[in-house]
Design an enzyme around this catalytic site. Sequence first.
Site, PDB file in Angstrom:
ATOM      1  CG  ASP A  99      -1.968  -1.091   1.186  1.00  0.00           C
ATOM      2  OD1 ASP A  99      -1.732  -2.119   0.536  1.00  0.00           O
ATOM      3  OD2 ASP A  99      -3.018  -0.925   1.842  1.00  0.00           O
ATOM      4  CE  LYS A 173      -5.094   1.838   3.067  1.00  0.00           C
ATOM      5  NZ  LYS A 173      -3.896   1.120   3.591  1.00  0.00           N
ATOM      6  CE  LYS A 207      -6.824  -1.401   2.964  1.00  0.00           C
ATOM      7  NZ  LYS A 207      -5.453  -1.943   3.190  1.00  0.00           N
TER       8      LYS A 207
END
Length: 249
Positions: A99, A173, A207
């Site tokens: 990430d 995300k 996400k």
Amino acid sequence: MKINQYLDATYLKTPLQAGISEEENLINVTILLKEAVQFDYKLVMIRSKYVLFAKQFLKNNLSKTLVGTVIGFHEGTYSLATKLEEAKSAIDFDVDELDFVINYEAFKNGEINLVKEEVLQGTKLCLENQKVVKWIIEVAALKEDEIAAISKLIKEIVLENFGLEAAQKVFVKSSTGFYKTENNLPNGATFETMKVIIENAKPLQIKAAGGVRDYGTAVKMIEIGVDRIGTSSSKEICTNESSSKNSNY
């Protein structure tokens, strides 16, 4: 709904941030890993230094839970070279998912080519090594039109350079969960911001991270189109699901 398979169970505090010793922090990581074995989370999201430990722990306990880590965390302003070096190190540890905190400050300042190169090179590295990559855009630092624009930009870079087949391995995300807001405003995922991301980033994966702390909110996030949820409340979400099911009988 098997809510556990949507959860990236998260513990990303350093000992300094937690105000505890390294040994105590490792205990917290171990507690998370034990929960992962018990509840069969999709993934545990931890700092890179714990990846090898986590992989071995989960293997020893016959768990299929994946291991993820963060890159350029949490400010996102590290150089591309530094981020790629971090990512290569994590890949050497056999991490499953990475990430990256995108350089959202550069994006806000109009340094679009810098951001494009970051997404291109980071995604290329991960896909070449059969890893999932997630781009954290830090929604609390952005205006709605900026959230839409950066989500669309990531989508366009991925599809143009890696094709539609890469969309299943690249996420946009929402948040780090560490961004400091004024007046206690939300610093993570809200339904409004996630809808903006979904509208502009699909068919990439989505996400929601930061602020998802209960089963009901998690379910609603999934219903609007979120594919994964990053949360430090995974146990609470899973146990709430069980109690919700029981209440229907």
